[in-house]
Design an enzyme around this catalytic site. Sequence first.
Site, short mmCIF file in Angstrom:
data_model
loop_
_atom_site.label_atom_id
_atom_site.label_comp_id
_atom_site.label_asym_id
_atom_site.label_seq_id
_atom_site.Cartn_x
_atom_site.Cartn_y
_atom_site.Cartn_z
N GLU A 56 0.89 -1.31 -0.08
CA GLU A 56 -0.04 -0.06 0.02
C GLU A 56 0.83 1.22 0.20
O GLU A 56 0.53 2.23 -0.94
CB GLU A 56 -0.98 0.10 1.22
CG GLU A 56 -1.94 1.33 1.37
CD GLU A 56 -2.98 1.21 0.24
OE1 GLU A 56 -4.11 0.41 0.25
OE2 GLU A 56 -2.93 1.96 -0.77
N ASP B 173 1.14 4.03 -3.01
CA ASP B 173 0.31 5.60 -2.77
C ASP B 173 1.38 6.32 -3.17
O ASP B 173 1.24 7.58 -3.61
CB ASP B 173 -0.05 5.71 -1.38
CG ASP B 173 -1.08 4.58 -1.07
OD1 ASP B 173 -1.67 4.07 -2.04
OD2 ASP B 173 -1.57 4.49 -0.01
N SER C 85 -7.26 1.86 -4.14
CA SER C 85 -5.84 2.42 -3.68
C SER C 85 -5.13 2.92 -4.75
O SER C 85 -4.38 3.82 -4.38
CB SER C 85 -5.23 1.29 -2.91
OG SER C 85 -5.60 1.07 -1.71
#
Length: 577
Positions: free
Chosen positions: A290, A294, A490
């Site tokens: 993650e 990002d 995401s």
Amino acid sequence: MVVYTRLLALSLFSSLAVATPLALPKHLSSDLLIHETRDVLPSGFSLAGPAPADTTLKLRIALSQKSPDAVVDALYSVSDPTSGKYGQHLSKDEAAQLAAPNPESVSAVNSWLSEHGLSATPLTPAGDWLELQVNVSKANTLLGANFSVFNYGSYGKAAIRTLAYSIPAGLKGHVDLIHPTTTFPEPIASNVQLGKRSFHEPVLSRASSSKCANGTTPACLQELYNIPTTPASVSSNKLAVTGRFGNNAHYSFLQEFLKQYRPDMDPSTNFTVTLLDGGNNDQDQPSVSEGELDIQYTVGLATNVLVDYVMVGIKWQDGALEGYLDEINYLLSLDDPPQVLTTSYGMSEDSLPFNLTDKLCKAYAQLGARGVSILFAAGDSGVGCQENSTSFAPTFPSNCPYVTSVGGTQGYAPEEAWEGSSGGFSNYYPAPSYQTSAVASYLTQLSASSRANSTLGRFNESGRGFPDVSSKADNFLVWENGTASLYGTSAASPTFASVIALLNDRLAQKGKNPLGFLNPWLYSNAAGALNDVTEGKSDIECNGENVGFEAVKGWDPVTGLGTPDFNRLLDVLGLSE
Ligand SMILES: *[C@@H]1O[C@H](CO)[C@@H](O)[C@H](O)[C@H]1NC(C)=O
Ligand SMILES: *[C@@H]1O[C@H](CO)[C@@H](O)[C@H](O)[C@H]1NC(C)=O
Ligand SMILES: *[C@@H]1O[C@H](CO)[C@@H](O)[C@H](O)[C@H]1NC(C)=O
Ligand SMILES: *[C@@H]1O[C@H](CO)[C@@H](O)[C@H](O)[C@H]1NC(C)=O
Ligand SMILES: *[C@@H]1O[C@H](CO)[C@@H](O)[C@H](O)[C@H]1NC(C)=O
Ligand SMILES: *[C@@H]1O[C@H](CO)[C@@H](O)[C@H](O)[C@H]1NC(C)=O
Ligand SMILES: *[C@@H]1O[C@H](CO)[C@@H](O)[C@H](O)[C@H]1NC(C)=O
Ligand SMILES: *[C@@H]1O[C@H](CO)[C@@H](O)[C@H](O)[C@H]1NC(C)=O
Ligand SMILES: *[C@@H]1O[C@H](CO)[C@@H](O)[C@H](O)[C@H]1NC(C)=O
């Protein structure tokens, strides 16, 4: 790296603290009235026994706001393109004043606490949240509570909560709620799925000759959405990325990513880190996808926009609220907050009671009124499946009408809905006026279609519909000590946020204000500058049945209004060269 320590000395609060005490009942605490209760434990929790009397609790008290609608009214007045005040964002003090509690509420709570030999400090510039440290035995007396230890099975972890608490009768109307009490922790889902394959083959064949042929990369997104490679040039223009649960981003991985996928950029282009609540930035920790995703798809897309990774260290047993609240309060404490915030975490709407949700949602409204665009990944669980229920489960914070929720697509011009994309209708908030006609048009199309049968009666037709927009969510190539292929909203939220940050840069170059809260503008002026996604559907298996919403012409609860087109958005802003 900036380590944030909370600024507690707030002039507003200190001046109110010495205000003339009100005529309050002499012994407030002898007159306790139940304020909140919980009848059943959330599934997975079991009572272990009384909490140790000397354990310190960090209690947060939400005070009632003086004018509950003031912040939201101000938000719309600066975010609605038809308003005379469009773009005239509020300063930190102006926004804090609108969110402030009544001075009477502040002194009533302070008198009550001092009667018990306690005192609290404000957590926010507005002073609408107070925090105090108190041990379990004192907290039980103060609140007529019975703080106990509750275990959560698969986590092997314990949370201290009470099934009921009371406040003095004289504080009713002054105190909205006290936390953590009856709201139990809920793990926050990260919306990224490693190498998750589609149920349907992605429509990559259309992309075979494109820059998206071998996966989603910065070059692919630049081609598909006309995102420029030209570096941003206004140094005050910033983008914040939320980090949770120790999901750090490795500097060396970003550097390698830029070498591979942005050979035109300086590979040492970096990001900064802000640590809240003991968040850690351990670069030796193994990669969790993650954080890398990002950061790589903001630094690697919003060329030369300063990116700050805000890593919040709140632990699971402290609950979801604190992490969200502390991040937003940190941003509200800044004189010049980053103009864009993207967050790829979320949870189901019903895991937070409405009153707590609304506190956070109004805090987003406050930050929006200050000119910050707040984007959240819609979620990766389609319509949302609930055990023992046929009703769909909307997600938080996408249910909040004052944030921009980003759903997912797959494939290549035209894109189609990504089957995991969360979307639907809030049970907490009605559809805000900016989207009523878009949502009505969707509901009309739905009822005229054979698809209606599988969804009818399973969502709240009058609720706030989400997502608002979407972006690719399939096969993102990320460098994490090797190439990973990641799926999920995401990926979509950082992509859309990067487009907004680059638009803000163009606005700033012309001396114009940033876009701020996007939705009123998106649903009116900008809708035609997005790529409407009309194919595909969300699709999850729920209690043995496949359920989903289909993408249709115009807004739909899978892909929102559509995916960005930088050039057409520049046109709408009157900024095309
Ligand atoms: C308080 O909770 C404990 C369990 O944590 C229970 O044993 C006890 O009976 C409760 N006390 C009251 C007064 O309800
Ligand atoms: C709890 O705190 C109070 C002061 O607020 C103190 O008097 C009391 O001894 C403490 N109790 C325990 C068990 O630590
Ligand atoms: C939520 O807050 C409102 C206003 O502050 C209050 O009237 C209401 O009782 C609260 N609801 C719950 C369930 O606590
Ligand atoms: C995709 O991979 C093939 C085979 O390795 C290569 O020839 C082609 O250039 C690649 N396309 C892109 C856009 O990277
Ligand atoms: C990025 O910043 C970090 C922290 O300051 C530093 O350790 C790292 O070397 C930097 N990376 C590059 C490529 O400059
Ligand atoms: C990257 O891979 C190397 C070699 O397998 C390993 O030693 C190192 O710990 C890895 N780094 C991270 C941050 O995962
Ligand atoms: C669903 O129903 C089963 C059987 O009645 C029960 O054991 C389970 O706790 C229920 N789950 C939820 C979340 O209510
Ligand atoms: C549906 O949404 C409306 C508007 O937000 C709300 O008042 C109502 O309580 C919701 N219904 C259910 C069953 O949650
Ligand atoms: C929808 O459901 C109704 C009643 O369950 C049924 O009579 C009707 O044929 C269904 N329509 C379609 C298009 O499937």
